[in-house]
Design a protein around this motif. Sequence first.
Motif, PDB file in Angstrom:
ATOM      1  N   GLN A 191       0.852  -1.184   0.000  1.00  0.00           N
ATOM      2  CA  GLN A 191       0.000   0.000   0.000  1.00  0.00           C
ATOM      3  C   GLN A 191       0.887   1.232   0.000  1.00  0.00           C
ATOM      4  OE1 GLN A 191      -2.092  -1.055   3.499  1.00  0.00           O
ATOM      5  NE2 GLN A 191      -3.470  -2.456   2.437  1.00  0.00           N
ATOM      6  N   VAL A 192       0.770   2.041  -1.039  1.00  0.00           N
ATOM      7  CA  VAL A 192       1.720   3.138  -1.196  1.00  0.00           C
ATOM      8  C   VAL A 192       1.117   4.512  -0.916  1.00  0.00           C
ATOM      9  CG1 VAL A 192       3.183   1.883  -2.800  1.00  0.00           C
ATOM     10  CG2 VAL A 192       1.291   3.253  -3.676  1.00  0.00           C
TER      11      VAL A 192
ATOM     12  N   ALA B 134      13.385  -2.588  -4.540  1.00  0.00           N
ATOM     13  CA  ALA B 134      14.077  -1.307  -4.410  1.00  0.00           C
ATOM     14  C   ALA B 134      13.144  -0.161  -4.813  1.00  0.00           C
ATOM     15  CB  ALA B 134      15.329  -1.301  -5.274  1.00  0.00           C
ATOM     16  N   PHE B 135      12.377  -0.380  -5.889  1.00  0.00           N
ATOM     17  CA  PHE B 135      11.453   0.657  -6.370  1.00  0.00           C
ATOM     18  C   PHE B 135      10.311   0.875  -5.375  1.00  0.00           C
ATOM     19  CE2 PHE B 135       7.855   1.760  -9.383  1.00  0.00           C
ATOM     20  CZ  PHE B 135       8.191   3.099  -9.439  1.00  0.00           C
ATOM     21  N   LEU B 136       9.748  -0.220  -4.877  1.00  0.00           N
ATOM     22  CA  LEU B 136       8.639  -0.097  -3.918  1.00  0.00           C
ATOM     23  C   LEU B 136       9.109   0.599  -2.642  1.00  0.00           C
ATOM     24  CD1 LEU B 136       7.026  -3.616  -4.471  1.00  0.00           C
ATOM     25  CD2 LEU B 136       6.047  -1.401  -5.103  1.00  0.00           C
ATOM     26  N   ASP B 137      10.317   0.236  -2.185  1.00  0.00           N
ATOM     27  CA  ASP B 137      10.862   0.889  -0.997  1.00  0.00           C
ATOM     28  C   ASP B 137      11.064   2.382  -1.240  1.00  0.00           C
ATOM     29  OD1 ASP B 137      10.853  -1.434   0.384  1.00  0.00           O
ATOM     30  OD2 ASP B 137      12.981  -1.900   0.070  1.00  0.00           O
ATOM     31  N   TYR B 138      11.487   2.680  -2.477  1.00  0.00           N
ATOM     32  CA  TYR B 138      11.722   4.082  -2.821  1.00  0.00           C
ATOM     33  C   TYR B 138      10.420   4.879  -2.753  1.00  0.00           C
ATOM     34  CZ  TYR B 138      13.304   8.172  -5.433  1.00  0.00           C
ATOM     35  OH  TYR B 138      13.603   9.442  -5.817  1.00  0.00           O
ATOM     36  N   ILE B 139       9.336   4.294  -3.252  1.00  0.00           N
ATOM     37  CA  ILE B 139       8.044   4.994  -3.207  1.00  0.00           C
ATOM     38  C   ILE B 139       7.600   5.203  -1.764  1.00  0.00           C
ATOM     39  CG2 ILE B 139       5.583   4.781  -3.749  1.00  0.00           C
ATOM     40  CD1 ILE B 139       6.249   3.681  -6.380  1.00  0.00           C
ATOM     41  N   LEU B 140       7.916   4.237  -0.898  1.00  0.00           N
ATOM     42  CA  LEU B 140       7.498   4.356   0.504  1.00  0.00           C
ATOM     43  C   LEU B 140       8.461   5.214   1.324  1.00  0.00           C
ATOM     44  CD1 LEU B 140       6.232   0.726   1.058  1.00  0.00           C
ATOM     45  CD2 LEU B 140       4.864   2.808   1.167  1.00  0.00           C
ATOM     46  N   SER B 141       9.576   5.619   0.715  1.00  0.00           N
ATOM     47  CA  SER B 141      10.530   6.443   1.456  1.00  0.00           C
ATOM     48  C   SER B 141       9.981   7.853   1.630  1.00  0.00           C
ATOM     49  CB  SER B 141      11.862   6.503   0.706  1.00  0.00           C
ATOM     50  OG  SER B 141      11.698   7.283  -0.463  1.00  0.00           O
TER      51      SER B 141
ATOM     52  N   SER C 133       2.110   6.786   5.432  1.00  0.00           N
ATOM     53  CA  SER C 133       2.824   6.844   6.713  1.00  0.00           C
ATOM     54  C   SER C 133       2.086   7.705   7.739  1.00  0.00           C
ATOM     55  CB  SER C 133       4.233   7.397   6.480  1.00  0.00           C
ATOM     56  OG  SER C 133       4.156   8.605   5.747  1.00  0.00           O
ATOM     57  N   GLY C 134       1.280   8.672   7.273  1.00  0.00           N
ATOM     58  CA  GLY C 134       0.603   9.568   8.196  1.00  0.00           C
ATOM     59  C   GLY C 134      -0.688   9.007   8.760  1.00  0.00           C
ATOM     60  N   MET C 135      -1.139   7.864   8.235  1.00  0.00           N
ATOM     61  CA  MET C 135      -2.434   7.325   8.644  1.00  0.00           C
ATOM     62  C   MET C 135      -2.386   6.804  10.079  1.00  0.00           C
ATOM     63  SD  MET C 135      -4.520   7.781   6.153  1.00  0.00           S
ATOM     64  CE  MET C 135      -5.897   6.737   6.623  1.00  0.00           C
ATOM     65  N   GLN C 136      -3.346   7.257  10.879  1.00  0.00           N
ATOM     66  CA  GLN C 136      -3.394   6.777  12.262  1.00  0.00           C
ATOM     67  C   GLN C 136      -4.303   5.560  12.404  1.00  0.00           C
ATOM     68  OE1 GLN C 136      -4.356  10.231  14.654  1.00  0.00           O
ATOM     69  NE2 GLN C 136      -2.770  11.392  13.576  1.00  0.00           N
ATOM     70  N   VAL C 137      -5.019   5.257  11.323  1.00  0.00           N
ATOM     71  CA  VAL C 137      -5.845   4.051  11.344  1.00  0.00           C
ATOM     72  C   VAL C 137      -5.443   3.153  10.165  1.00  0.00           C
ATOM     73  CG1 VAL C 137      -7.859   5.014  12.491  1.00  0.00           C
ATOM     74  CG2 VAL C 137      -7.591   5.285  10.027  1.00  0.00           C
ATOM     75  N   LYS C 138      -5.704   1.875  10.320  1.00  0.00           N
ATOM     76  CA  LYS C 138      -5.445   0.935   9.239  1.00  0.00           C
ATOM     77  C   LYS C 138      -6.764   0.261   8.890  1.00  0.00           C
ATOM     78  CE  LYS C 138      -0.765  -0.962   9.851  1.00  0.00           C
ATOM     79  NZ  LYS C 138       0.113  -0.197   9.254  1.00  0.00           N
TER      80      LYS C 138
END
Lengths: 307, 310
Positions: free
Chosen positions: A122-123, A269-276, A293-298
């Motif tokens: 989930q990006v 590597a690409f997916l990690d980059y998007i999540l960086s 990353s800012g989501m307080q709920v899942k």
Amino acid sequence: MLKKWPFILMTLTMVFALAACGSANNAAPQGDAATGTDNKAATELTGNILAVGSTALQPLVEQAGQKFMAVDKYKGIAVQVQGGGSGTGLTQVSGGQADIGNSDVFAKEKLESGADELVDHQVAVVAMSAVANPKVGVADLKKDQLVQIFTGKITNWKQVGGADQKIVIVNRPSSSGTRATFEKYALGQKTEDLPGSIQEDSSGTVKKLIAETPGAIGYLALSYIDNTVTALKYDGVEANVENVEQGKYPVWAYEHMYTKGEPKEHVKAFLDYILSDEIQKSDVVDLGYIPVSGMQVKRDADGNITK
Amino acid sequence: MEPIEGKAYMEQNKRSRGMKERHYWEEWTGRIYTSVCVVFLVAVIVSIVYFVASKGVATFVVNGVSLQEFFFGTKWSPDGEPMSFGALPFITGSFAVTVLAALIASPLSLCAALFMTEIVPKSGKRILQPAIELLSGIPSVVYGFVGLTVIVPLLRDVFGGQGIGILAGCLVLSVMILPTITSIMADALSSLPGGLRESSYALGATRWQTIARVIIPTLLPALLTGIILGMARAFGEALAVQMVIGNAPHIPQSLLESASTLTSVITLSMGNTAMGSVHNNALWSMALVLLLMTFIFVLLVRLLERRNRI
């Protein structure tokens, strides 16, 4: 006899040409895998990444892909991004034609088989809001009113305290991920296509129609909403990034990038980059998505929310 | 005398045999090249037809949707409970839009073609022909956008209602097929068998009498060919129509209410559905209907051409 042999030759050529096409297709993923392992020792990753699917996610993946390829460390990796819709993305990643399948919905909501093999990344989060033509005179709708509008039980804006104006529904096609999200989290039920309702798949067209058609109502991702349309509050809650992150506003969905099995090294590597932070804090926000990353709920595929 | 003659004859024979051999190979390389191209083309066509047909037929064979439901059902609800796949609204939409567009565009095209060939042949060729070719070069998304920004609000202001619908669709389409019909009609008119026009004038007929009594009746099959090719284009056009027709899966009550065509539904939903699902297969069945309609249009054109020759 002599007349016939050129035709035989030609047929053979055709067969070889077709065979060559076929084997080239089959060889591609293997080639990727080979280069992936060959270069394990070296620091530099090489390979091709093909990401196909959701047009809603496409701009982000494209932009991130450009930046990714410009990074020195990853210059051996070529990222190619195609649209085609969530269904296409999921089918292709499941069938092995694409490395990444972009989707607006969870794979198991769309695929009849093969969803278990896919790994979800989930990006970003996309929130959407019901929007109406500015002249309808309504700025807040209860969930119940929204359901009755989209099921055709309320047909005039004056029934919900607005102008005396017939309601025109601007919907998405029943297969659309945006519609699935809106129905699931805003209405809580599936709706039928009503006679006289308008259906468009492109957010730009939807916005234009809502802004120009008297009495129109529809729904748009937050990034598309501007002052030509009225964003309606949902049960009194305004659709904004803060409310979505805190879990107060429910109409949102993840943008998924699926891989078949765990991703290969260069894909990872690409997916990690998007999540960086580099992408999450700049491109994701700039393009109107909400950083995951800012989501307080899942939320899981069945809609269960956890803090 | 005789030996020399024989020698010369042999020499000539040898040379011509060499030439013959070279021509033979030239001939065959050419033949092989063109045959490869033809076989490739045929293979592409056959595989397209096979692909569309196999996917389109799967709806009925694998997923068990009945033909009757598909062609005569009016309820399209692929995600509903129970699912239903009535494609009649789309089929009627496609035909309504196509026929209306042809009705609007054909008379205009005929007049334009007559003007270009019979009334001002010189400036017609110099100015009108390129202008019409220009029209056919405009991408359909532009027509769609113009339709959405100009025609839809105009219809809404004049007639009320949504503005979107079959009327908007056929207006946009009629502009799009205008160049196709006009250029085919103009070609037909300029290929009028020699002497007919002149004989008519010689008998004292006026220009209008010549056009109405001689030229149009003689060339009717060719003129109809233009109309049918225009209709084929209208039937298959997707993008522009999708933008202005509204796409509700229902048979509309009026020309100004949201409706759908086969192409608009296919383009709207194809990417969102997973390959192999019933919904996706049903879309392929519609593609098959479009393909069969194209065959019918081509067949009609062939029949007309045959009549034209006699």
